[in-house]
Design a protein around this motif. Sequence first.
Motif, PDB file in Angstrom:
ATOM      1  N   THR A  58       1.067 -14.302  -8.048  1.00 18.82           N
ATOM      2  CA  THR A  58       1.027 -12.838  -8.188  1.00 18.82           C
ATOM      3  C   THR A  58       2.342 -12.311  -8.771  1.00 18.82           C
ATOM      4  OG1 THR A  58      -0.433 -12.682  -6.269  1.00 18.82           O
ATOM      5  CG2 THR A  58       0.687 -10.654  -6.938  1.00 18.82           C
ATOM      6  N   SER A  59       3.465 -12.883  -8.305  1.00 20.43           N
ATOM      7  CA  SER A  59       4.758 -12.419  -8.821  1.00 20.43           C
ATOM      8  C   SER A  59       4.894 -12.717 -10.318  1.00 20.43           C
ATOM      9  CB  SER A  59       5.921 -13.015  -8.031  1.00 20.43           C
ATOM     10  OG  SER A  59       6.043 -14.392  -8.252  1.00 20.43           O
ATOM     11  N   ALA A  99      -0.750  -2.368  -6.255  1.00 15.48           N
ATOM     12  CA  ALA A  99      -2.182  -2.595  -5.986  1.00 15.48           C
ATOM     13  C   ALA A  99      -2.505  -4.086  -6.091  1.00 15.48           C
ATOM     14  CB  ALA A  99      -3.028  -1.793  -6.959  1.00 15.48           C
ATOM     15  N   GLY A 100      -1.898  -4.743  -7.086  1.00 21.16           N
ATOM     16  CA  GLY A 100      -2.088  -6.191  -7.260  1.00 21.16           C
ATOM     17  C   GLY A 100      -1.551  -6.972  -6.067  1.00 21.16           C
ATOM     18  N   VAL A 101      -0.417  -6.508  -5.520  1.00 22.45           N
ATOM     19  CA  VAL A 101       0.181  -7.171  -4.355  1.00 22.45           C
ATOM     20  C   VAL A 101      -0.725  -7.016  -3.130  1.00 22.45           C
ATOM     21  CG1 VAL A 101       2.186  -7.236  -2.806  1.00 22.45           C
ATOM     22  CG2 VAL A 101       2.534  -6.897  -5.254  1.00 22.45           C
ATOM     23  N   VAL A 102      -1.347  -5.833  -2.984  1.00 19.63           N
ATOM     24  CA  VAL A 102      -2.303  -5.611  -1.881  1.00 19.63           C
ATOM     25  C   VAL A 102      -3.455  -6.621  -1.969  1.00 19.63           C
ATOM     26  CG1 VAL A 102      -4.018  -4.008  -0.932  1.00 19.63           C
ATOM     27  CG2 VAL A 102      -1.766  -3.164  -1.560  1.00 19.63           C
ATOM     28  N   ALA A 129       0.838  -1.206   0.000  1.00 21.29           N
ATOM     29  CA  ALA A 129       0.000   0.000   0.000  1.00 21.29           C
ATOM     30  C   ALA A 129       0.873   1.256   0.000  1.00 21.29           C
ATOM     31  CB  ALA A 129      -0.930   0.001   1.208  1.00 21.29           C
ATOM     32  N   VAL A 130       1.971   1.225   0.752  1.00 19.42           N
ATOM     33  CA  VAL A 130       2.920   2.351   0.749  1.00 19.42           C
ATOM     34  C   VAL A 130       3.504   2.511  -0.663  1.00 19.42           C
ATOM     35  CG1 VAL A 130       5.113   3.228   1.676  1.00 19.42           C
ATOM     36  CG2 VAL A 130       3.501   2.058   3.185  1.00 19.42           C
ATOM     37  N   GLY A 131       3.764   1.370  -1.318  1.00 16.96           N
ATOM     38  CA  GLY A 131       4.295   1.381  -2.685  1.00 16.96           C
ATOM     39  C   GLY A 131       3.383   2.086  -3.674  1.00 16.96           C
ATOM     40  N   ILE A 132       2.074   1.902  -3.516  1.00 14.51           N
ATOM     41  CA  ILE A 132       1.105   2.564  -4.419  1.00 14.51           C
ATOM     42  C   ILE A 132       1.287   4.077  -4.340  1.00 14.51           C
ATOM     43  CG2 ILE A 132      -1.337   3.015  -4.903  1.00 14.51           C
ATOM     44  CD1 ILE A 132      -1.973   0.240  -3.802  1.00 14.51           C
TER      45      ILE A 132
END
Length: 314
Positions: A202-203, A181-184, A143-146
Amino acid sequence: MGGAHHHDHDHKHHHGHAGHGHGHSHAPNNFGRAFAIGIGLNLVFTGVEAFYGFATGSMALLADAGHNLSDVLGLVIAWGAWLLSRAKPTPRYTYGWRGSSILAALFNAVFLLVACGAIALEAVQRFSHPTPVPGGTVMAVAAVGIVINLGTALLFARGGKHDINIRGAFLHMAADAAVSAGVVIAGLLTLKTGAKWIDPATSLVIVLVIVAGTWGLLRESLAMAMQAVPGRIDPAAVQQALGEVAGVARVHHLHIWPTSTTETALTAHLVIPGGHPGDAFLAETAAMLHDRFGIGHATLQIEQGEGATCAFYA
């Protein structure tokens, strides 16, 4: 161009060079700050994300960190090319270091694809040896990454129309925001279901996103390195426009190529039976090429059609 600046009056072979002053660079000059902020923010976040990726055993976080690291390297390369492109020409490097921007875009694309291969390999191995992943931590870090990636993308949003490297930086950051966002979402699904395959899957999706985004950059930068006519220019339209200039009977040996990711050069032989029309004609024709096609460095050779057409230009 052999002979493009050589005045041979015996063969009524008049050459004109025009267009030096026309729009060598269309990219704004204040991207140094954007690069510095983008590199700083993403370097810190990459470190944090990689730490949590290793600590939690999350392939999705590691893939996202790998993606972010490749973007940091991409930004460093693009920034270096952006600075080098402003270096003054020398007797040997007559275009200065402008071509470095093309090499940077090419290297950036190749590096991203290599990084993708490494991440994909690790992810595939994880399917046979799955590890439990704490979904909550993954969600929080991603989320921080977004936020960081969206913020950085906005810094480069203005320059993308003019420079493939600036556009590459923008696309990478925008893609990173989508990937985060996909990782979240993956973290949430892992939290709800406890399924261990969601994280490596996911990766792999992240890898596909990167490859899809990088393919166009690779193709375009490779074409530039091969001195192909830039995609935004229609060579047939340029040929027609030169052929319609008053007094021009024929146009041949037309070459259009990029000298950097933002600048384009042209050379052409114009057959004008009435003789050399003068410097004003050269300046006007160069201005037309700049205004209509964004070609800022035009060299025009004037011929009278008396067999002086330089047979060695095949």
